[in-house]
Design an enzyme around this catalytic site. Structure first.
Site, short mmCIF file in Angstrom:
data_model
loop_
_atom_site.label_atom_id
_atom_site.label_comp_id
_atom_site.label_asym_id
_atom_site.label_seq_id
_atom_site.Cartn_x
_atom_site.Cartn_y
_atom_site.Cartn_z
N LYS A 201 1.09 -18.34 3.30
CA LYS A 201 1.01 -18.71 2.37
C LYS A 201 1.95 -19.34 1.21
CE LYS A 201 -2.43 -20.74 -0.93
NZ LYS A 201 -3.64 -20.56 -2.17
N GLU A 207 5.68 -8.28 2.54
CA GLU A 207 4.96 -7.19 3.69
C GLU A 207 5.95 -8.56 4.95
OE1 GLU A 207 3.38 -7.66 1.15
OE2 GLU A 207 2.92 -5.21 0.86
N GLY A 261 -5.84 -17.88 -0.50
CA GLY A 261 -5.95 -16.87 1.25
C GLY A 261 -6.48 -16.10 1.59
N ARG A 262 -7.75 -16.11 1.20
CA ARG A 262 -8.80 -15.04 1.99
C ARG A 262 -9.53 -15.83 2.63
NH1 ARG A 262 -7.91 -14.27 -3.55
NH2 ARG A 262 -9.53 -14.21 -4.85
N GLU A 347 -11.55 -8.61 -3.75
CA GLU A 347 -10.06 -10.03 -4.70
C GLU A 347 -10.67 -11.26 -5.20
OE1 GLU A 347 -7.04 -11.96 -2.31
OE2 GLU A 347 -6.21 -10.57 -2.82
N HIS A 378 -22.43 8.51 13.33
CA HIS A 378 -21.62 9.94 13.62
C HIS A 378 -20.83 11.11 12.95
CE1 HIS A 378 -24.48 10.41 17.24
NE2 HIS A 378 -24.37 9.40 17.20
N LYS A 509 3.22 -5.17 -7.61
CA LYS A 509 4.28 -5.99 -7.09
C LYS A 509 5.41 -6.29 -7.87
CE LYS A 509 1.14 -9.34 -4.30
NZ LYS A 509 1.44 -11.02 -4.04
#
Ligand code: F6P
Length: 544
Positions: A201, A207, A261-262, A347, A378, A509
């Site tokens: 965005k 990253e 973004g999400r 978030e 399990h 950041k």
């Protein structure tokens, strides 16, 4: 807080006190079907919340709180594009991305949405048909999406969830700045056959930008600098930065600052799905989400699935004091659902101040976690059944599998039986007397049965909701994701927090940028721990 809201909270607390010491077994023993009273169907989704420790009075009080908090008005305010994200001065219009083009509520943005969607779907079609090809003129076989958070988790979830619908180039997702992620992915790929999508965005995320730079070098080294234009496309709101990176305008698919973004997988961020599963599947996904939007916007609160899920969550978080929520899809293809909802929920609602900046006086977002069943049984279900911490659970399951292979005909009934058995065991448990009787019936001596019975006792009274749907189709998946989106929105409304900003990710950041030069000894750390870790790292780096 308004008087009305305060009164609704007080009312709810009073009802909660009346349920002190009342457990689920007692609630189920009361006359009338709890399933009839505490389950609802909307679109293709049924939610059974009868195994939550609530009664009719509690449900009424929860809905009273939703009403007093203005949930009805705020859902329409979100649709209308009011600035709900007050710290960034933005609307939250993700519903516009999946609305029909003639939907009057989104008329102000519909043309822009339609233009980008048409371009992106046409691009996807051409990639799939091979009419947009790699630099050598042959079709792409693989697409690598470089993005993180909301620019990664949605398409990744959907690609896995809709594996039966894959019909185009293979999709790969690289998010981490750990170079291993990119290296391990590219190792198996041929640069000549690979299209790289840079999804960000902001187009500034460390990253994604580092991975985009490395992928660019991978293509240029193998095929030459002139092939970059053919092998890259971008999805971003920052068209200037994309141009600076060198991606041609006709390969850029934009979106807008009113898409968080999400909440962005419905925008051009969904391009990988349009390529891998096809434009038809992507369109169906949008239609499913839109169907849930309609349900959310038009259904009275007492029958409104996202509202009910949200209010059950409020009950568990703020009245019962549970601090986490496990998502357990009995659906292997939803393996990344918990990761997706982690970002969506934590978030959005992991906040400690209200909209006006005052400290909240209650707990907000629970910890979201989970793994698919039956595998989870399990691994950590021991703790869920007999541990000292109670964890509310959302179980998700389809009535039908995609697999028609006769050798798998027994699998889905077994999956269903396990799912329903787990929620029943959590709810009813087994008393020490029952455990002892079971052991005696199996032929154990009285002494041994008495000794073992406490270990075989299940406390029960552990809450869960089961979400049942016909089949994990694109339409149903769209509904399920929108269901969780709106649930999170409703909870944010109750807690009076801003669900659409994420300042909490910024400090780390900033510090990472400061620490980077310290690794080469070019700056000093501000504290003994970081200094010690850096010194030790430098020593280890030198000797290995
Ligand atoms: O750091 C958090 C975050 O901003 C998320 O909200 C977002 O989804 C992710 O990073 C990726 O951001 P972008 O799409 O701008 O690269």
């Amino acid at each position: 807080m308004t008087k009305q809201l305060q009164k609704a909270w007080d009312q709810l607390r009073a009802i909660h006190r009346t349920l002190d010491g009342v457990d689920l077994r007692q609630l189920f023993a009361q006359p009338g079907s709890r399933f009839d009273a505490f389950s609802r169907t909307g679109c293709d989704v049924t939610i059974d919340f009868s195994k939550q420790r609530i009664n009719r009075d509690a449900l009424d009080a929860l809905l009273g709180l939703a009403d007093a908090a203005g949930v009805s008005q705020r859902r329409h305010a979100m649709a209308a594009g009011e600035i709900l994200n007050v710290t960034e001065g933005r609307a939250a219009r993700h519903m516009a991305l999946r609305a029909p083009v003639d939907d009057a509520r989104f008329a102000d943005v519909a043309a822009d949405v339609e233009t980008v969607r048409a371009r992106m779907l046409a691009f996807a079609d051409e990639i799939r048909a091979g009419t947009i090809s790699a630099s050598d003129g042959a079709p792409f076989s693989d697409v690598v999406n470089l993005g993180i958070g909301g620019s990664d988790l949605g398409p990744l979830l959907i690609d896995q969830a809709l594996a039966p619908y894959r019909s185009g180039p293979r999709l790969h997702f690289v998010s981490n700045v750990d170079g291993a992620h990119l290296a391990d992915t590219l190792k198996a790929l041929d640069p000549a056959r690979t299209l790289i999508l840079v999804a960000s965005k902001s187009f500034t995320t460390l990253e994604t930008m580092m991975n985009a730079g490395a992928a660019r070098a991978w293509i240029a080294d193998a095929l030459g600098e002139t092939t970059i234009a053919s092998h890259f496309a971008a999805i971003s709101t920052n068209l200037k930065a994309v141009a600076e990176f060198g991606i041609a305008e006709d390969r850029v698919f934009g979106f807008w600052d009113w898409v968080g973004g999400r909440y962005s997988l419905w925008s051009a961020i969904g391009l990988p799905i349009a390529i891998g599963q096809g434009p038809g599947v992507f369109t169906e996904l949008l239609a499913g989400a839109h169907a849930m939007d309609e349900h959310f916007l038009s259904t009275p609160l007492q029958d409104n699935l996202p509202v009910l899920m949200a209010m059950v969550g409020i009950w568990n978080r703020n009245l019962e004091g549970h601090n986490s929520l496990a998502l357990i899809p009995y659906d292997q293809r939803l393996a990344r659902l918990a990761a997706y909802v982690q970002q969506l929920d934590m978030e959005s609602n992991g906040k400690r101040v209200t909209l006006d900046g005052a400290a909240v006086a209650y707990d907000t977002a629970p910890i979201i976690w989970g793994e698919p069943g039956t595998n989870a049984q399990h691994a950590f279900f021991q703790m869920l059944h007999q541990g000292t911490t109670v964890v509310p659970i959302d179980f998700l399951i389809a009535a039908n599998a995609h697999e028609s292979n006769p050798t798998l005909s027994g699998h889905h009934p077994a999956l269903l039986a396990n799912c329903f058995a787990q929620s029943e065991a959590l709810m009813f448990g087994e008393t020490t007397e029952q455990a002892e009787a079971r052991l005696l019936a199996a032929g154990m001596s009285t002494d041994d049965a008495r000794r073992l019975a406490p270990h075989k006792t299940f406390p029960g009274n552990r809450p869960s909701t089961t979400i049942l749907y016909p089949k994990l189709t694109p339409h149903v998946l769209g509904q399920l994701i929108a269901l969780y989106e709106h649930k999170v929105f409703v909870q944010g409304t109750i807690w009076r927090i801003n669900s659409f900003d994420q300042w909490g990710v910024e400090l780390g950041k900033v510090l990472a940028r400061e620490i980077l030069p310290m690794l080469d000894g070019n700056a000093a750390a501000s504290n003994a721990s970081t200094a010690g870790l850096i010194a030790t790292t430098r020593r280890l780096r030198d000797t290995t």
